[in-house]
Design an enzyme around this catalytic site. Structure first.
Site, mmCIF file in Angstrom:
data_model
loop_
_atom_site.group_PDB
_atom_site.id
_atom_site.type_symbol
_atom_site.label_atom_id
_atom_site.label_comp_id
_atom_site.label_asym_id
_atom_site.label_seq_id
_atom_site.Cartn_x
_atom_site.Cartn_y
_atom_site.Cartn_z
ATOM 1 N N LYS A 123 0.817 -1.230 0.000
ATOM 2 C CA LYS A 123 0.000 0.000 0.000
ATOM 3 C C LYS A 123 0.839 1.264 0.000
ATOM 4 C CE LYS A 123 -2.277 -0.493 3.884
ATOM 5 N NZ LYS A 123 -1.834 -1.807 4.330
ATOM 6 N N ARG A 183 -9.784 1.527 8.671
ATOM 7 C CA ARG A 183 -9.443 0.137 8.971
ATOM 8 C C ARG A 183 -10.510 -0.547 9.831
ATOM 9 N NH1 ARG A 183 -3.258 1.133 8.797
ATOM 10 N NH2 ARG A 183 -2.348 -0.935 8.730
ATOM 11 N N ARG A 242 11.218 -7.071 4.732
ATOM 12 C CA ARG A 242 11.228 -5.647 5.066
ATOM 13 C C ARG A 242 11.830 -5.428 6.461
ATOM 14 N NH1 ARG A 242 5.570 -2.442 5.207
ATOM 15 N NH2 ARG A 242 5.498 -3.014 7.405
ATOM 16 N N ARG A 267 11.445 -0.877 11.635
ATOM 17 C CA ARG A 267 10.131 -0.726 12.276
ATOM 18 C C ARG A 267 10.017 -1.713 13.429
ATOM 19 N NH1 ARG A 267 5.154 0.204 8.161
ATOM 20 N NH2 ARG A 267 4.141 -0.918 9.853
ATOM 21 N N ARG A 286 -0.700 -8.868 13.213
ATOM 22 C CA ARG A 286 -1.274 -7.806 12.373
ATOM 23 C C ARG A 286 -2.128 -8.376 11.242
ATOM 24 N NH1 ARG A 286 3.910 -5.128 10.893
ATOM 25 N NH2 ARG A 286 2.750 -3.867 9.433
HETATM 26 P P1 AMP Z 1 0.760 0.912 8.591
HETATM 27 O O1 AMP Z 1 1.999 1.686 8.338
HETATM 28 O O2 AMP Z 1 -0.395 1.371 7.766
HETATM 29 O O3 AMP Z 1 0.973 -0.577 8.503
HETATM 30 O O4 AMP Z 1 0.348 1.202 10.110
HETATM 31 C C1 AMP Z 1 1.205 0.870 11.180
HETATM 32 C C2 AMP Z 1 0.428 0.811 12.497
HETATM 33 O O5 AMP Z 1 -0.156 2.088 12.767
HETATM 34 C C3 AMP Z 1 -0.736 -0.153 12.527
HETATM 35 O O6 AMP Z 1 -0.341 -1.477 12.802
HETATM 36 C C4 AMP Z 1 -1.588 0.439 13.644
HETATM 37 O O7 AMP Z 1 -1.025 0.188 14.915
HETATM 38 C C5 AMP Z 1 -1.421 1.940 13.386
HETATM 39 N N1 AMP Z 1 -2.460 2.412 12.433
HETATM 40 C C6 AMP Z 1 -2.269 2.896 11.180
HETATM 41 N N2 AMP Z 1 -3.426 3.235 10.605
HETATM 42 C C7 AMP Z 1 -4.403 2.961 11.520
HETATM 43 C C8 AMP Z 1 -5.804 3.071 11.529
HETATM 44 N N3 AMP Z 1 -6.482 3.506 10.466
HETATM 45 N N4 AMP Z 1 -6.451 2.706 12.656
HETATM 46 C C9 AMP Z 1 -5.809 2.276 13.733
HETATM 47 N N5 AMP Z 1 -4.487 2.108 13.792
HETATM 48 C C10 AMP Z 1 -3.774 2.457 12.700
#
Ligand code: AMP
Length: 188
Positions: A13, A87, A126, A132, A143
């Site tokens: 994404k 989400r 990654r 991260r 996740r």
């Molecule tokens: P991502 O980089 O999109 O994989 O997001 C990393 C982490 O940020 C996720 O595993 C959640 O802990 C938090 N996060 C990102 N977007 C959301 C969202 N829309 N709702 C809740 N937590 C989020």
């Protein structure tokens, strides 16, 4: 164009959203990136978010929704790609309200489809370079589970609204980008 880019963790994404935003001249709004920037700057929001992120859990809707609302209300968000939001079903409802108030309706939801084993292997790869803290195998698996339980039902919601375009996310980055362009009927 106002677009939501969906897909499980590891589907690509972030990578696709970044280049697509350039191609179509839209703001790239990644909730994960905003949270990570706050963690880095040690803001109050960052301290709260980090606990959830490190555990592979979602940050509570109230916090996430308020953050997105502020971001979407800025002038540069006339066109946008939302990456990693919504989400949860609650976030879908909140987003509907925000966009109705702003009079900026969604045009399309693109969902990247990638098989589970490929996702895990991409994320483990990654993990070697991302730095991260949520890229450990245990958290990666958690996740995926949270995505299946909380986020995959959103595909049906957007499907019913006629907004959903599913795109094969397997293969090279450029190849996937081209499929996204095709799904959006963009010229090459
Ligand atoms: P991502 O980089 O999109 O994989 O997001 C990393 C982490 O940020 C996720 O595993 C959640 O802990 C938090 N996060 C990102 N977007 C959301 C969202 N829309 N709702 C809740 N937590 C989020």
């Amino acid at each position: 164009m106002r677009l939501v880019l969906m897909g499980p963790p590891g589907a690509g994404k972030g990578t696709q959203a970044e280049t697509l935003a350039e191609r179509i001249g839209a703001a790239h709004i990644s909730t994960g990136d905003i949270f990570r920037a706050n963690v880095k700057d040690q803001t109050e929001l960052g301290t709260t978010a980090q606990r959830y992120m490190d555990a592979g859990e979602y940050v509570p809707d109230e916090i996430t929704n308020a953050m997105v609302k502020e971001r979407l209300s800025r002038d540069d968000a006339e066109s946008f790609i939302l990456d990693g939001y919504p989400r949860t079903l609650d976030q879908v409802e909140e987003l509907d309200t925000m966009l109705a108030e702003l009079d900026r309706p969604l045009d399309v939801v693109v969902a990247l489809v990638v098989d589970r084993e490929e996702l895990i292997s991409r994320l483990l790869k990654r993990a070697e370079t991302s730095g991260r803290t949520d890229d450990t195998e245990e958290v990666i698996r958690h996740r995926q589970k949270v995505y299946t339980e909380e986020t995959s039902p959103l595909l049906e919601v957007y499907g019913r609204r006629g907004l959903l375009r599913e795109v094969d996310g397997m293969g090279e980055i450029d190849e996937v980008a081209r499929r996204i362009d095709d799904a959006l009927a963009l010229e090459h």
